[in-house]
Scaffold this motif. Structure first.
Motif, PDB file in Angstrom:
ATOM      1  N   ALA A  45       7.523   6.102  -8.525  1.00  0.00           N
ATOM      2  CA  ALA A  45       8.911   6.080  -8.043  1.00  0.00           C
ATOM      3  C   ALA A  45       9.078   7.004  -6.842  1.00  0.00           C
ATOM      4  O   ALA A  45       9.697   6.616  -5.839  1.00  0.00           O
ATOM      5  N   LEU A  46       8.539   8.204  -6.926  1.00  0.00           N
ATOM      6  CA  LEU A  46       8.647   9.142  -5.800  1.00  0.00           C
ATOM      7  C   LEU A  46       7.910   8.635  -4.574  1.00  0.00           C
ATOM      8  O   LEU A  46       8.385   8.814  -3.443  1.00  0.00           O
ATOM      9  N   SER A  47       6.777   8.016  -4.780  1.00  0.00           N
ATOM     10  CA  SER A  47       6.028   7.449  -3.649  1.00  0.00           C
ATOM     11  C   SER A  47       6.834   6.343  -2.985  1.00  0.00           C
ATOM     12  O   SER A  47       6.862   6.240  -1.753  1.00  0.00           O
ATOM     13  N   LEU A  48       7.499   5.518  -3.793  1.00  0.00           N
ATOM     14  CA  LEU A  48       8.345   4.461  -3.247  1.00  0.00           C
ATOM     15  C   LEU A  48       9.529   5.056  -2.492  1.00  0.00           C
ATOM     16  O   LEU A  48       9.861   4.617  -1.388  1.00  0.00           O
ATOM     17  N   ILE A  49      10.152   6.080  -3.069  1.00  0.00           N
ATOM     18  CA  ILE A  49      11.276   6.745  -2.402  1.00  0.00           C
ATOM     19  C   ILE A  49      10.819   7.308  -1.068  1.00  0.00           C
ATOM     20  O   ILE A  49      11.481   7.119  -0.041  1.00  0.00           O
ATOM     21  N   ARG A  50       9.692   7.974  -1.076  1.00  0.00           N
ATOM     22  CA  ARG A  50       9.165   8.573   0.170  1.00  0.00           C
ATOM     23  C   ARG A  50       8.870   7.490   1.202  1.00  0.00           C
ATOM     24  O   ARG A  50       9.188   7.643   2.381  1.00  0.00           O
ATOM     25  N   HIS A  51       8.271   6.403   0.777  1.00  0.00           N
ATOM     26  CA  HIS A  51       7.971   5.290   1.694  1.00  0.00           C
ATOM     27  C   HIS A  51       9.257   4.732   2.307  1.00  0.00           C
ATOM     28  O   HIS A  51       9.344   4.515   3.519  1.00  0.00           O
ATOM     29  N   CYS A  52      10.262   4.530   1.457  1.00  0.00           N
ATOM     30  CA  CYS A  52      11.542   4.006   1.946  1.00  0.00           C
ATOM     31  C   CYS A  52      12.208   4.996   2.902  1.00  0.00           C
ATOM     32  O   CYS A  52      12.802   4.586   3.908  1.00  0.00           O
ATOM     33  N   ALA A  67      16.697   0.120  -8.148  1.00  0.00           N
ATOM     34  CA  ALA A  67      17.319  -0.687  -9.209  1.00  0.00           C
ATOM     35  C   ALA A  67      16.744  -2.102  -9.200  1.00  0.00           C
ATOM     36  O   ALA A  67      16.468  -2.677 -10.260  1.00  0.00           O
ATOM     37  N   SER A  68      16.522  -2.630  -8.021  1.00  0.00           N
ATOM     38  CA  SER A  68      15.943  -3.965  -7.886  1.00  0.00           C
ATOM     39  C   SER A  68      14.517  -3.998  -8.451  1.00  0.00           C
ATOM     40  O   SER A  68      14.135  -4.939  -9.146  1.00  0.00           O
ATOM     41  N   VAL A  69      13.765  -2.954  -8.165  1.00  0.00           N
ATOM     42  CA  VAL A  69      12.389  -2.860  -8.673  1.00  0.00           C
ATOM     43  C   VAL A  69      12.414  -2.766 -10.199  1.00  0.00           C
ATOM     44  O   VAL A  69      11.632  -3.443 -10.884  1.00  0.00           O
ATOM     45  N   GLN A  70      13.302  -1.938 -10.729  1.00  0.00           N
ATOM     46  CA  GLN A  70      13.377  -1.762 -12.183  1.00  0.00           C
ATOM     47  C   GLN A  70      13.800  -3.050 -12.885  1.00  0.00           C
ATOM     48  O   GLN A  70      13.367  -3.320 -13.998  1.00  0.00           O
TER      49      GLN A  70
END
Length: 133
Positions: A45-52, A67-70
């Motif tokens: 999740a943190l890696s995705l947040i950082r990427h975004c 939310a979409s990913v979850q």
């Protein structure tokens, strides 16, 4: 894993993790002996947040993406987020190009009209200039 290990694994700071938890971007972890205990999903999740964030998405947009990913939504949802973000980027670029032209015209005007005048008389500081409207 503890918060320091998570921070290192995801390439973010401990305060960033705490901030993301406080705004609900990252779920509050289970606690063991009063300390936060994180799972490998938190690294993802943190890696995705950082990427975004690297792509320039706002925290609100990232919240929608997470939310979409979850929900395991279709890729087309992610594409829609990206298309909307791309439109926003293009608007900002257009605004910056317009601003660039305005400032360039002011600099040019200053070079041709000010020639050592006092700063308050500088064409750059005159809001009534045609190029500034």
């Amino acid at each position: 894993m503890r918060i320091g290990v998570l921070a290192k694994a995801a390439g973010v700071s401990v305060p960033t993790i705490r901030y993301y938890e406080s705004i609900g971007l990252l779920s509050a972890p289970a606690r063991q002996g009063g300390q936060r205990v994180y799972a490998s999903e938190d690294v993802k999740a943190l890696s995705l947040i950082r990427h975004c964030r690297d792509l320039g998405f706002s925290l609100d947009e990232i919240s929608d993406i997470l939310a979409s990913v979850q929900r395991r939504s279709p890729c087309s949802d992610t594409k829609s987020f990206a298309e909307q973000h791309l439109r926003s980027i293009r608007r900002k670029i257009a605004e910056l190009r317009s601003l660039e032209a305005t400032v360039a015209a002011l600099v040019s005007g200053c070079e041709t009209t000010c020639c050592g005048s006092a700063a308050p008389d500088c064409v750059i500081l005159q809001p009534s200039q045609a190029c500034c409207r």
